[in-house]
Write a protein that holds these residues in place. Structure first.
Motif, PDB file in Angstrom:
ATOM      1  N   GLY A 161       1.008  -1.028   0.382  1.00 45.81           N
ATOM      2  CA  GLY A 161      -0.021   0.015  -0.480  1.00 45.81           C
ATOM      3  C   GLY A 161       0.935   1.246   0.117  1.00 45.81           C
ATOM      4  N   VAL A 162       0.468   2.160  -0.384  1.00 50.29           N
ATOM      5  CA  VAL A 162       0.634   3.676  -0.101  1.00 50.29           C
ATOM      6  C   VAL A 162       0.491   4.252   1.250  1.00 50.29           C
ATOM      7  N   SER A 163       1.446   4.926   1.988  1.00 52.07           N
ATOM      8  CA  SER A 163       0.628   5.882   3.063  1.00 52.07           C
ATOM      9  C   SER A 163       1.545   7.364   3.259  1.00 52.07           C
ATOM     10  N   SER A 164       0.679   8.607   3.604  1.00 53.10           N
ATOM     11  CA  SER A 164       1.376   9.142   4.725  1.00 53.10           C
ATOM     12  C   SER A 164       1.210   9.644   5.741  1.00 53.10           C
ATOM     13  N   LYS A 165       0.996   8.120   6.591  1.00 56.74           N
ATOM     14  CA  LYS A 165       0.394   8.290   7.856  1.00 56.74           C
ATOM     15  C   LYS A 165       1.062   8.144   8.856  1.00 56.74           C
ATOM     16  N   THR A 166       0.737   9.162  10.368  1.00 53.51           N
ATOM     17  CA  THR A 166       1.865   9.513  10.903  1.00 53.51           C
ATOM     18  C   THR A 166       0.906   8.798  12.551  1.00 53.51           C
ATOM     19  N   ASP A 167       0.793   8.447  12.995  1.00 50.02           N
ATOM     20  CA  ASP A 167       0.530   8.078  13.366  1.00 50.02           C
ATOM     21  C   ASP A 167       1.183   7.027  14.947  1.00 50.02           C
ATOM     22  N   THR A 168       2.061   7.876  15.610  1.00 57.63           N
ATOM     23  CA  THR A 168       2.133   6.663  16.650  1.00 57.63           C
ATOM     24  C   THR A 168       2.224   5.923  17.812  1.00 57.63           C
ATOM     25  N   THR A 169       0.790   6.608  17.732  1.00 57.22           N
ATOM     26  CA  THR A 169      -0.052   5.859  19.495  1.00 57.22           C
ATOM     27  C   THR A 169      -0.923   4.943  19.566  1.00 57.22           C
ATOM     28  N   THR A 170      -1.682   4.941  18.302  1.00 57.17           N
ATOM     29  CA  THR A 170      -2.989   3.925  18.413  1.00 57.17           C
ATOM     30  C   THR A 170      -2.215   3.021  17.416  1.00 57.17           C
ATOM     31  N   ALA A 171      -2.724   1.539  18.539  1.00 56.11           N
ATOM     32  CA  ALA A 171      -2.507   0.001  18.804  1.00 56.11           C
ATOM     33  C   ALA A 171      -3.449  -0.105  17.354  1.00 56.11           C
ATOM     34  N   GLY A 172      -3.027  -1.193  17.209  1.00 53.51           N
ATOM     35  CA  GLY A 172      -4.026  -2.146  16.087  1.00 53.51           C
ATOM     36  C   GLY A 172      -4.212  -2.201  15.169  1.00 53.51           C
ATOM     37  N   TYR A 173      -5.006  -3.220  14.338  1.00 55.30           N
ATOM     38  CA  TYR A 173      -5.287  -3.345  12.852  1.00 55.30           C
ATOM     39  C   TYR A 173      -5.870  -1.996  12.304  1.00 55.30           C
TER      40      TYR A 173
END
Length: 250
Positions: free
Chosen positions: A72-84
């Motif tokens: 996939g391709v992404s720009s997401k940088t959430d470093t705190t939310t665990a899980g799929y």
């Protein structure tokens, strides 16, 4: 498997999934670098459904719809939310070298095939094979929080935590005309030393040992502590960026 040029062109026309060629002082002259920067990710900030085609030469295959391995391709940088539900975030501030976008890879051990990068069959550029030079690798947040804290967002606790003596690995295997050329293994999670080491910043992986290839397969695994009665218990994801390669003609 190889996609036809017609199929690749159709994808390119409908998805506009292209990046531009770039140069890098650390790579040979005329090397291509797949940066993932020019992908329109919309409001979601990621795309895990569409095959990514680079310059009508390379395909980063997406088998998500069939529950297989995929890119996939992404720009997401959430470093705190665990899980799929946060599986497309890098455990960092963005792509390599301050860029915004990056690729990410999921490996499904149940299909028997890794995530595939392959040369477009019959491409108009006359590329028959490529020589991979390097790729930058980092952990996704989903994998990092599971390996570090045993938190995969699903209540499995210690079942996925990387323990002393263990490791989490990503293996890049090259193929040419259906024959394996070589493999390179990186360790985004490594607890075989005195302390747990996680690739939470982009780390260069040398792919030159693969030689000339028309396909690269990425698989993810680890030490025995990451496996349970039903297979691999850790999130089988890595983030990649700036995949560089040299073109080889027919």
């Amino acid at each position: 498997m190889k996609k036809s040029l017609l199929f690749a062109l159709g994808l390119c026309a409908s998805l506009t999934f292209f990046t531009s060629c770039d140069d890098d002082d650390d790579d040979p002259e005329y090397t291509d670098i797949v940066t993932f920067e020019d992908v329109d990710l919309g409001e979601a900030g990621y795309d895990d459904q569409n095959t990514f085609v680079y310059d009508n030469v390379l395909i980063f295959v997406n088998n998500h719809e069939s529950w297989g391995s995929y890119f996939g391709v992404s720009s997401k940088t959430d470093t705190t939310t665990a899980g799929y539900q946060n599986d497309a975030s890098v455990f960092g501030v963005g792509g390599n070298a301050g860029s915004k976008c990056f690729g990410y890879c999921y490996y499904s051990e149940y299909t028997g095939e890794g995530a595939i990068i392959e040369v477009v069959d019959g491409n108009q550029a006359g590329v028959a094979s490529v020589s991979p030079n390097r790729v930058y690798v980092s952990l996704t947040t989903y994998a990092a929080l599971a390996l570090r804290d045993g938190n995969d967002g699903g209540g499995y606790g210690e079942a996925v935590k990387l323990k002393k003596g263990g490791f989490f690995s990503a293996t890049f295997t090259g193929f040419l005309d259906g024959q394996k050329t070589a493999s390179v293994t990186a360790y985004p999670g490594d607890f075989r030393g005195a302390e747990l080491r996680l690739m939470t910043s982009w780390t260069a992986v040398d792919l030159k040992p693969l030689g000339k290839v028309d396909k690269v397969e990425v698989t993810i695994g680890g030490s025995d502590d990451l496996y349970g009665d039903y297979g691999f218990n850790a999130p089988a994801y890595i983030a990649i960026d700036d995949f560089s390669f040299t073109r080889n003609g027919r």
